[in-house]
Every structure is written in C-alpha cells, then in structure tokens.
Design a protein around this motif. Sequence first.
Motif, PDB file in Angstrom:
ATOM      1  N   ALA A  15       1.132  -1.533  -0.325  1.00 42.81           N
ATOM      2  CA  ALA A  15       0.203   0.329  -0.272  1.00 42.81           C
ATOM      3  C   ALA A  15       0.875   0.886   0.044  1.00 42.81           C
ATOM      4  O   ALA A  15       2.097   1.467   0.633  1.00 42.81           O
ATOM      5  N   VAL A  16       0.612   2.062  -0.838  1.00 38.60           N
ATOM      6  CA  VAL A  16       1.853   2.887  -0.972  1.00 38.60           C
ATOM      7  C   VAL A  16       1.042   4.649  -1.113  1.00 38.60           C
ATOM      8  O   VAL A  16      -0.424   4.687  -1.590  1.00 38.60           O
ATOM      9  N   LEU A  17       1.565   5.011   0.027  1.00 41.71           N
ATOM     10  CA  LEU A  17       0.536   6.567  -0.275  1.00 41.71           C
ATOM     11  C   LEU A  17       1.837   7.655  -0.578  1.00 41.71           C
ATOM     12  O   LEU A  17       3.087   7.896   0.320  1.00 41.71           O
ATOM     13  N   ARG A  18       1.203   8.222  -0.921  1.00 48.47           N
ATOM     14  CA  ARG A  18       2.656   9.391  -1.750  1.00 48.47           C
ATOM     15  C   ARG A  18       2.086  11.341  -1.740  1.00 48.47           C
ATOM     16  O   ARG A  18       0.849  11.565  -1.890  1.00 48.47           O
ATOM     17  N   VAL A  19       3.331  11.914  -1.244  1.00 52.43           N
ATOM     18  CA  VAL A  19       2.671  13.279  -1.071  1.00 52.43           C
ATOM     19  C   VAL A  19       3.458  14.297  -1.764  1.00 52.43           C
ATOM     20  O   VAL A  19       4.717  14.183  -1.600  1.00 52.43           O
ATOM     21  N   HIS A  20       3.173  14.708  -2.671  1.00 55.57           N
ATOM     22  CA  HIS A  20       3.652  15.528  -3.772  1.00 55.57           C
ATOM     23  C   HIS A  20       3.498  16.635  -3.812  1.00 55.57           C
ATOM     24  O   HIS A  20       2.239  17.525  -3.517  1.00 55.57           O
ATOM     25  N   ASP A  21       4.548  17.548  -4.129  1.00 53.88           N
ATOM     26  CA  ASP A  21       4.258  19.687  -4.197  1.00 53.88           C
ATOM     27  C   ASP A  21       5.174  19.932  -5.021  1.00 53.88           C
ATOM     28  O   ASP A  21       6.166  19.482  -4.915  1.00 53.88           O
ATOM     29  N   ASP A  22       4.732  20.963  -5.310  1.00 50.71           N
ATOM     30  CA  ASP A  22       5.894  21.524  -6.356  1.00 50.71           C
ATOM     31  C   ASP A  22       6.252  22.967  -6.095  1.00 50.71           C
ATOM     32  O   ASP A  22       6.637  23.431  -7.258  1.00 50.71           O
ATOM     33  N   GLY A  23       7.237  22.614  -4.684  1.00 47.83           N
ATOM     34  CA  GLY A  23       7.387  24.207  -4.248  1.00 47.83           C
ATOM     35  C   GLY A  23       9.166  23.514  -4.375  1.00 47.83           C
ATOM     36  O   GLY A  23       9.475  22.941  -5.567  1.00 47.83           O
ATOM     37  N   PRO A  24      10.046  24.771  -3.360  1.00 44.07           N
ATOM     38  CA  PRO A  24      11.308  24.600  -4.337  1.00 44.07           C
ATOM     39  C   PRO A  24      12.289  23.454  -4.006  1.00 44.07           C
ATOM     40  O   PRO A  24      13.357  23.464  -4.535  1.00 44.07           O
ATOM     41  N   GLY A  25      11.369  22.270  -3.233  1.00 42.40           N
ATOM     42  CA  GLY A  25      12.136  21.863  -3.259  1.00 42.40           C
ATOM     43  C   GLY A  25      13.138  21.320  -1.435  1.00 42.40           C
ATOM     44  O   GLY A  25      13.163  22.263  -1.460  1.00 42.40           O
ATOM     45  N   ILE A  26      14.116  20.579  -1.511  1.00 38.81           N
ATOM     46  CA  ILE A  26      14.864  20.395  -0.253  1.00 38.81           C
ATOM     47  C   ILE A  26      16.223  21.318  -0.710  1.00 38.81           C
ATOM     48  O   ILE A  26      16.926  20.180  -0.899  1.00 38.81           O
ATOM     49  N   ASP A  27      16.465  21.205   0.840  1.00 42.58           N
ATOM     50  CA  ASP A  27      18.072  21.611   0.112  1.00 42.58           C
ATOM     51  C   ASP A  27      18.436  20.639   0.076  1.00 42.58           C
ATOM     52  O   ASP A  27      19.314  19.701   1.113  1.00 42.58           O
ATOM     53  N   PRO A  28      19.846  19.978  -0.709  1.00 44.36           N
ATOM     54  CA  PRO A  28      20.825  19.114  -0.719  1.00 44.36           C
ATOM     55  C   PRO A  28      21.498  19.131   0.399  1.00 44.36           C
ATOM     56  O   PRO A  28      22.120  17.753   0.813  1.00 44.36           O
ATOM     57  N   SER A  29      22.162  20.173   1.619  1.00 46.42           N
ATOM     58  CA  SER A  29      22.904  19.808   2.338  1.00 46.42           C
ATOM     59  C   SER A  29      21.930  18.639   3.554  1.00 46.42           C
ATOM     60  O   SER A  29      22.515  19.435   4.218  1.00 46.42           O
ATOM     61  N   VAL A  30      20.557  19.467   2.988  1.00 44.04           N
ATOM     62  CA  VAL A  30      19.856  19.041   5.069  1.00 44.04           C
ATOM     63  C   VAL A  30      19.202  17.597   4.204  1.00 44.04           C
ATOM     64  O   VAL A  30      18.513  17.133   4.606  1.00 44.04           O
ATOM     65  N   ALA A  31      19.167  17.282   2.689  1.00 40.39           N
ATOM     66  CA  ALA A  31      18.308  15.916   2.146  1.00 40.39           C
ATOM     67  C   ALA A  31      19.200  14.627   3.656  1.00 40.39           C
ATOM     68  O   ALA A  31      18.145  13.622   3.784  1.00 40.39           O
ATOM     69  N   PRO A  32      20.804  14.717   3.643  1.00 41.64           N
ATOM     70  CA  PRO A  32      20.992  13.399   3.963  1.00 41.64           C
ATOM     71  C   PRO A  32      20.508  12.579   5.708  1.00 41.64           C
ATOM     72  O   PRO A  32      20.651  11.874   5.892  1.00 41.64           O
ATOM     73  N   GLN A  33      19.693  14.069   6.089  1.00 41.79           N
ATOM     74  CA  GLN A  33      19.853  14.217   8.012  1.00 41.79           C
ATOM     75  C   GLN A  33      18.788  14.428   7.831  1.00 41.79           C
ATOM     76  O   GLN A  33      17.688  14.909   9.033  1.00 41.79           O
ATOM     77  N   LEU A  34      17.762  14.024   6.669  1.00 44.06           N
ATOM     78  CA  LEU A  34      16.764  14.721   7.439  1.00 44.06           C
ATOM     79  C   LEU A  34      15.598  13.938   7.420  1.00 44.06           C
ATOM     80  O   LEU A  34      14.512  14.399   8.977  1.00 44.06           O
ATOM     81  N   PHE A  35      15.300  13.101   7.526  1.00 38.85           N
ATOM     82  CA  PHE A  35      15.190  12.350   8.809  1.00 38.85           C
ATOM     83  C   PHE A  35      15.817  11.696  10.084  1.00 38.85           C
ATOM     84  O   PHE A  35      15.238  10.837  11.268  1.00 38.85           O
ATOM     85  N   ALA A  36      16.783  12.529  10.475  1.00 38.48           N
ATOM     86  CA  ALA A  36      17.799  12.237  11.899  1.00 38.48           C
ATOM     87  C   ALA A  36      16.932  13.560  12.542  1.00 38.48           C
ATOM     88  O   ALA A  36      15.718  14.226  12.909  1.00 38.48           O
ATOM     89  N   ARG A  37      16.937  12.827  14.213  1.00 36.08           N
ATOM     90  CA  ARG A  37      16.244  13.322  14.955  1.00 36.08           C
ATOM     91  C   ARG A  37      16.890  14.976  15.067  1.00 36.08           C
ATOM     92  O   ARG A  37      17.828  15.347  15.721  1.00 36.08           O
ATOM     93  N   PHE A  38      15.359  15.994  15.660  1.00 35.99           N
ATOM     94  CA  PHE A  38      16.160  17.614  16.230  1.00 35.99           C
ATOM     95  C   PHE A  38      16.753  18.146  14.388  1.00 35.99           C
ATOM     96  O   PHE A  38      17.335  18.982  14.519  1.00 35.99           O
ATOM     97  N   SER A  39      16.360  16.937  13.204  1.00 41.37           N
ATOM     98  CA  SER A  39      16.789  18.079  12.142  1.00 41.37           C
ATOM     99  C   SER A  39      15.317  19.288  11.250  1.00 41.37           C
ATOM    100  O   SER A  39      14.613  18.793  11.344  1.00 41.37           O
ATOM    101  N   ARG A  40      16.579  19.432  10.842  1.00 40.31           N
ATOM    102  CA  ARG A  40      15.110  20.986  10.467  1.00 40.31           C
ATOM    103  C   ARG A  40      15.810  21.549   8.941  1.00 40.31           C
ATOM    104  O   ARG A  40      16.625  21.497   8.943  1.00 40.31           O
ATOM    105  N   ALA A  41      14.722  21.984   8.480  1.00 43.42           N
ATOM    106  CA  ALA A  41      15.509  22.475   7.191  1.00 43.42           C
ATOM    107  C   ALA A  41      16.186  24.002   7.659  1.00 43.42           C
ATOM    108  O   ALA A  41      16.622  24.426   7.128  1.00 43.42           O
TER     109      ALA A  41
END
Length: 481
Positions: free
Chosen positions: A403-429
């Motif tokens: 079962a697959v749920l996707r949330v898509h947006d056409d916004g500016p995207g995620i900063d590449p410097s933040v992406a590797p730690q996006l799911f880490a605790r206390f990680s913020r854009a």
Amino acid sequence: MVAVIGMVAFILVMIAVSTSAIITGVLQTNLTAQVAAAGNNVAVGPTSTASDVLAAGPFPDGTVLVLRSASTGDTGAYVDGRSVKALDDEQVSEIRDAVANAVTTGASSSDTVDLPGLGDYRIGVRGNQFGTVAVLGLPLSQITATIGTILTTVALVTAGGLLLLSAIIAVVIRVGLRPLRSVAETATRVASIRMDQGDVSIDERVPEEQVDEHSEIGQVGLALNSLLDRVDASLAARQRNEELMRRFVADASHELRTPLASIRGFSELSLRAIRQSQDDESRQRIAMAVETTEQSLERIQAQSLRMTTLVEDLLLLARLDEGQELVYGTVDLTRLAVEAVGDARPAGPDHAWSLEVDDEPVELAGDAARLNQVVANLLANARTHTPAGTEVTVSVTREGEDAVLRVHDDGPGIDPSVAPQLFARFSRADRSRDRKTGGTGLGLSIAKAIVEAHDGTLTVQSTPGDTTFEMRLPAKPADPV
C-alpha cells in the motif's frame, strides 16, 4: 623446524647404517672368496716352509700363512709389499693358539680372528695328503678402510645435506611466514591506536601483496583486513552517534530551556502583580493584577503544552525504538488520506490541495492513530516549507503487495545539504535558533520510526519543483481466503 631436521637426520643416519651393513657384508663375502682362491694357490711339499710357499706364488700384500707339518714343524710368514718376511716363534705360537680349533680339526673353513701384532684377518684352514695343515689369512684392513671411507663420506654428505636443508627450510619458512609477520606488524600498529574517544579512523591494513585467499596465512591477512574494515566502520558509526547525541542533547536542552524560561518569567510576573495588588488595594490595581496573572497563566499553559509535546515525542521515539507503542487493527489508508487532506485545507488555505485515490479502498494492518500522525506530519511539512500557491497532491494506490501513499508538491524542493539528515532527530530545514518555521525537528524522525515499526519504508525524492514523500507499507490481501 628443529623437529623436521631431526627427523631427516635420523632417516639419513638409518640409511647410512643400513648401507654400511650391506656393503660390509658384500665385502666380507668377497674377502672369503679371495681367501678360498688364495688357498688354492698354496702348493705345499713335504719339506716346504711358509716362506717358501709365499715366495713361490703370487699372494696379495698382507697375506699370512702358517704351516704345520711333521718334517718342518710350525713355520709362519707374511707378505710385506714385494718381500716375504718370516714370523718369529712367538708370533707363530700366538697365531697357532688363535686358530687352535681350526688347526685341531684340520677341516677347510673360514673365520675372522684377531692376529696379535697384525690385526683382524679372515682365515682359511686346509689340509693335504702329506698331513700338512695350512692356515692362510687375508687382512680385513682394506674392508675396514673402505667402510671407514664410506662412513666418513656419508657423515660429511649427511652433515652438508642437513646444513643445506636447514638453510632451505629457514628460507622457505621465512618467505612463507612473511605475510604472518606483516599481519603481526599491522596488528601491533593498530593496537597502539587510541580508540576510546574522539574521531578514530583505522587506516592500517595488511598490504595487498601479503594477502592471498588461496593460502592459509594469506587468508589470515585477508580476515584481519576484513575485521579492520568492520571495526573502522563501527568506529565511524560510533562517532556519528556521538555527534548526533551531542546535537540531540543541545537541541533538546534548547527546546526545553525556552519554555522553561517563559514559565519562570511569567510566574515571576504573576507573583509580582499579586504582591503589588496586596500592597495597593485599589480596584484598578487588583484588576490589572488579575489581567496580568491571567495572561501569564495562559502563556505558562502554552509553554507547558509545548514542553509536554516535546517530552511525549521523545518518549514515543524511545518506545518505538523498543518495538512498543503500536496498537494494530485494520486501517483504511484511503479514508485516512481523505481525512488528512480535509484537515489540511483549513490550516493551509493558501495552498492548492488535491487527492488521487483508487475506487477500491486500500487496507492494511496497522495502528490507525500513528499512521494518521505520519500523514498529518507529511502534509504539515508540505504546508510549512513551501510558499503560498504551491499545489500539494496526496495519492493512495496499491502496488503489488504494498500500500503506497505519496505526498507530492511543486515547491522549491529540499536543500541538498539538509537531505541526507532529513529523517534524523532534531533535523530541520531551518537550522537557525530563531527559525520561522517552528517545530522541534522530531516530526519526520517519528514518522520514519512509525513506518519502520509497521515493516514499511518512508523515502523522499526532491528536485526544485518536484518533491515526493513516499510511504510504502505491506497491504492486506484483497481476498483473505
């Protein structure tokens, strides 16, 4: 190595002894034949003496002859080079006593005796028709010399062979153990590295030329390199965990310090207002004190709720890490997505919200409340981190057994410097302390922990104008039978 050389030496000595015994037997047999042949050359007349007989016929050097006859008595002589020398009476008596048994019997025989003054001899005893008994002997000195030469040669060859063998074995062992020495040297260098603290990296490895998976010693080096790779990876993971823990403690302290400071400040303000109202009993002062106290209590309540939320999030993460906190039941993912989008529209009226679902509901086994928390967090992130006018699309579908749920947006995207730690605790854009987006940075880490507790995956793909969060979970069979 010593045991190998000792065994080889023992084998060589046994071979030498056996060879010497065989050759000695052969030489003694030949000497007996020579004694018999020389005895055939003995021509004894009625008045012949030992000297006459030896001088008459060709006899080998060292030949001894003793004659006993009725006419001449006992006479003896021996060949000394080209001359024949007579034995004196004492020597003849000694020889006669040494071969008394043979002379007494008078039979043709051969034996080995020690002739005084002359050495060991192989003798033969013969008699003739004149009643003369001849005792003829040939020396064993030649056999002894031959055996001595053989033994000396064997000893020298054995000693030289052992020395050569020792040198070869030493070289072979040294070459063979070179990889093992390299392993020991590498292990010694690694043992000198401090690994109890700090950023530790183990760069020491057994050289590639000393590693060979086809030999036992080479496999030891290969195993050590594999072990060092694992230890190095573990140390790097430990260092990352320590850095995350330090950042976790710093962020948690900051998140708790801010509401605590607010609570302290508003409580002090309330107490001051109450004390002032007690000093001045005017209605205006009392009214102001009540108003100030009410506002302070509202702020204290808000900050307490913020602290409670943070502590509950941390507690939830701890319980999820331990495999707890989930209450399973049947979850209609389609309905959950519809409700989440319905809740997101009033919170983000400046965004365009759309929903794409199949005609048939997508069901799975899970914790409905926690999965709703995941979807709500994904929609909140899409609303918070994208500008007004951004289109957010939520889709639910069934792909195979997932079962697959996707949330898509056409916004500016995620900063590449933040992406590797996006799911880490206390990680913020927004990494700044005075960030405008709010939040503790635990939302996505909690979402990922909840999804993984359901044996699912939560991933993100982001480029400018195209960001998609995908939650993939095991779906219930369409037909339970």
